[in-house]
Write a protein that holds these residues in place. Structure first.
Motif, mmCIF file in Angstrom:
data_model
loop_
_atom_site.group_PDB
_atom_site.id
_atom_site.type_symbol
_atom_site.label_atom_id
_atom_site.label_comp_id
_atom_site.label_asym_id
_atom_site.label_seq_id
_atom_site.Cartn_x
_atom_site.Cartn_y
_atom_site.Cartn_z
ATOM 1 N N ALA A 1 -4.667 13.043 -6.133
ATOM 2 C CA ALA A 1 -4.154 11.867 -5.163
ATOM 3 C C ALA A 1 -4.148 10.886 -6.179
ATOM 4 C CB ALA A 1 -4.953 11.866 -3.891
ATOM 5 N N ARG A 2 -3.276 9.721 -6.150
ATOM 6 C CA ARG A 2 -3.567 8.330 -6.538
ATOM 7 C C ARG A 2 -4.408 7.082 -5.691
ATOM 8 N NH1 ARG A 2 1.881 5.160 -8.464
ATOM 9 N NH2 ARG A 2 2.657 7.591 -8.234
ATOM 10 N N LEU A 3 -5.097 6.941 -6.348
ATOM 11 C CA LEU A 3 -6.192 5.627 -5.623
ATOM 12 C C LEU A 3 -5.611 3.972 -5.846
ATOM 13 C CD1 LEU A 3 -8.486 4.270 -4.823
ATOM 14 C CD2 LEU A 3 -9.129 3.551 -7.684
ATOM 15 N N SER A 4 -5.453 3.372 -4.061
ATOM 16 C CA SER A 4 -4.291 2.505 -3.374
ATOM 17 C C SER A 4 -5.202 1.849 -3.192
ATOM 18 C CB SER A 4 -3.112 3.421 -2.681
ATOM 19 O OG SER A 4 -2.408 2.927 -1.853
ATOM 20 N N LEU A 5 -4.941 0.926 -4.096
ATOM 21 C CA LEU A 5 -5.557 -0.786 -2.962
ATOM 22 C C LEU A 5 -4.793 -1.113 -2.322
ATOM 23 C CD1 LEU A 5 -7.886 -1.782 -6.323
ATOM 24 C CD2 LEU A 5 -8.316 -0.693 -3.875
ATOM 25 N N GLN A 6 -5.481 -1.848 -1.378
ATOM 26 C CA GLN A 6 -3.947 -2.767 -0.157
ATOM 27 C C GLN A 6 -4.295 -4.181 -1.146
ATOM 28 O OE1 GLN A 6 -7.029 -1.865 3.671
ATOM 29 N NE2 GLN A 6 -4.601 -1.963 3.994
ATOM 30 N N MET A 7 -2.967 -3.557 -1.672
ATOM 31 C CA MET A 7 -2.553 -5.249 -3.016
ATOM 32 C C MET A 7 -2.320 -6.850 -2.330
ATOM 33 S SD MET A 7 0.462 -5.633 -5.281
ATOM 34 C CE MET A 7 0.622 -4.262 -6.403
ATOM 35 N N HIS A 8 -1.933 -6.170 -0.992
ATOM 36 C CA HIS A 8 -2.004 -7.842 -0.063
ATOM 37 C C HIS A 8 -3.085 -8.479 0.181
ATOM 38 C CE1 HIS A 8 -1.443 -4.646 2.026
ATOM 39 N NE2 HIS A 8 -2.261 -5.121 3.626
ATOM 40 N N LYS A 9 -3.975 -8.100 0.041
ATOM 41 C CA LYS A 9 -5.370 -8.094 0.323
ATOM 42 C C LYS A 9 -6.275 -9.170 -0.714
ATOM 43 C CE LYS A 9 -6.270 -5.621 4.460
ATOM 44 N NZ LYS A 9 -6.940 -4.292 5.537
ATOM 45 N N PHE A 10 -5.688 -8.531 -1.578
ATOM 46 C CA PHE A 10 -6.148 -9.118 -3.006
ATOM 47 C C PHE A 10 -5.022 -10.628 -4.084
ATOM 48 C CE2 PHE A 10 -7.789 -5.188 -3.293
ATOM 49 C CZ PHE A 10 -9.040 -5.062 -3.528
ATOM 50 N N ILE A 11 -4.551 -10.548 -2.878
ATOM 51 C CA ILE A 11 -2.958 -11.948 -3.378
ATOM 52 C C ILE A 11 -3.680 -13.052 -2.128
ATOM 53 C CG2 ILE A 11 -0.458 -12.532 -3.895
ATOM 54 C CD1 ILE A 11 -0.529 -9.648 -4.203
ATOM 55 N N TRP A 12 -4.021 -12.111 -1.430
ATOM 56 C CA TRP A 12 -4.046 -14.256 0.049
ATOM 57 C C TRP A 12 -4.905 -13.188 0.732
ATOM 58 C CZ3 TRP A 12 0.597 -10.882 0.231
ATOM 59 C CH2 TRP A 12 1.693 -11.743 -0.707
ATOM 60 N N GLU B 1 0.742 -1.501 0.141
ATOM 61 C CA GLU B 1 0.439 -0.144 0.254
ATOM 62 C C GLU B 1 1.208 1.584 0.041
ATOM 63 O OE1 GLU B 1 -2.284 0.056 3.538
ATOM 64 O OE2 GLU B 1 -1.321 -1.420 3.921
ATOM 65 N N SER B 2 1.508 1.406 -1.260
ATOM 66 C CA SER B 2 2.109 2.708 -1.196
ATOM 67 C C SER B 2 2.715 3.168 -2.451
ATOM 68 C CB SER B 2 3.708 2.959 -0.018
ATOM 69 O OG SER B 2 4.801 1.893 -0.249
ATOM 70 N N THR B 3 3.575 3.497 -2.801
ATOM 71 C CA THR B 3 3.809 3.415 -4.457
ATOM 72 C C THR B 3 5.098 2.419 -4.206
ATOM 73 O OG1 THR B 3 5.819 4.523 -3.793
ATOM 74 C CG2 THR B 3 3.943 5.797 -4.602
ATOM 75 N N TYR B 4 5.776 1.537 -3.346
ATOM 76 C CA TYR B 4 6.181 0.936 -3.616
ATOM 77 C C TYR B 4 5.713 -0.467 -3.735
ATOM 78 C CZ TYR B 4 9.770 3.983 -1.889
ATOM 79 O OH TYR B 4 10.785 4.716 -1.561
ATOM 80 N N ALA B 5 4.563 -0.827 -3.736
ATOM 81 C CA ALA B 5 2.959 -1.722 -4.010
ATOM 82 C C ALA B 5 3.755 -2.529 -4.906
ATOM 83 C CB ALA B 5 2.266 -1.412 -4.305
ATOM 84 N N GLY B 6 4.076 -3.533 -4.712
ATOM 85 C CA GLY B 6 4.446 -4.699 -5.480
ATOM 86 C C GLY B 6 5.640 -5.161 -4.985
ATOM 87 N N LEU B 7 6.468 -4.909 -4.559
ATOM 88 C CA LEU B 7 7.842 -5.096 -4.174
ATOM 89 C C LEU B 7 8.022 -5.733 -2.839
ATOM 90 C CD1 LEU B 7 9.835 -1.719 -5.010
ATOM 91 C CD2 LEU B 7 9.592 -3.779 -6.336
#
Ligand code: SF4
Length: 227
Positions: free
Chosen positions: A209-220, A13-19
């Motif tokens: 602003a940048r729309l940011s989804l909590q990526m980990h909650k869509f993976i696990w 959940e930031s611009t570092y999302a995915g790393l």
């Protein structure tokens, strides 16, 4: 330091999302956000020394990797945390600090990337952000607003304009809050504010602003800890 968990996952959940990122999650928080998904950090954990924490980070990721200090509220353990942050930086790690900005951030080392989660009114902690912290933001820091309603969205949009946030930091993030009891389906049905609705508002208003989804909650599974 009192530590709830240290684990490796995908930054979500930031611009570092995915790393890939090692998370050092400190125990304890002085806020009580309505939608908090980290209540298990409020108590418990185990005492770990700085060398023990550093060794565990090194075991999980080589020097040069990404490390996020989070909680709970990590700045409640500032006295012990600052030397750890300096050691991580001096060793070549890239370090993110996730904080509510309720505690002073002036002593955070300059090379730490601060991801400051300014609380909105419907979190029930809307007045918690210390405005003095605006003065210590760096151009590579990020400000996040977790939104659960139109009122939150308007608060965040006004805050951005009033404090010229888009000029101060690398990114301003709008993240829909998740239900704290969410589990099962890995989709946006658990969001308290529909991301589609939020996207429509942002497009209509040209919010910087940048729309940011909590990526980990869509993976696990959204209820899974340690991811
Ligand atoms: S600041 Fe973070 S850990 Fe503390 S109550 Fe709010 S969401 Fe939970």
């Amino acid at each position: 330091m009192q530590i709830t968990e240290i684990f490796k996952s995908i930054q979500g959940e930031s611009t570092y999302a995915g790393l890939p990122c090692v998370f050092v999650r400190l125990t304890g928080c002085n806020l009580r956000c309505n939608w908090c998904d980290s209540e298990y950090t409020f108590t418990g954990g185990r005492k770990m020394s700085q060398p023990e924490i550093f060794a565990e980070v090194q075991r999980l990721t080589p020097v040069g990797g990404l490390v996020e200090i989070t909680g709970g509220e990590p700045m409640l353990q500032e006295r012990e945390l600052l030397p750890l942050m300096n050691q991580l930086l001096e060793s070549g790690y890239r370090v993110l600090l996730e904080t509510s900005g309720e505690r002073p951030l002036a002593r955070v080392p300059a090379d730490i990337v601060k991801i400051v989660d300014v609380k909105c009114p419907d979190s029930a902690e809307g007045d918690s952000f210390d405005l003095d912290n605006l003065r210590v933001l760096n151009p590579y820091d990020e400000i996040k607003f977790v939104l659960s309603s139109r009122a939150d969205y308007e608060f965040a949009s006004d805050f951005i304009r009033e404090h010229d946030l888009a000029m101060r930091v690398h990114a301003v993030l709008f993240s829909p809050a998740f239900r704290k009891d969410a589990s099962g389906a890995r989709d946006s049905s658990h969001c308290l504010l529909d991301p589609r609705q939020l996207a429509d508002w942002m497009l209509a208003d040209n919010v910087p602003a940048r729309l940011s989804l909590q990526m980990h909650k869509f993976i696990w599974d959204p209820a899974l800890k340690g991811v």
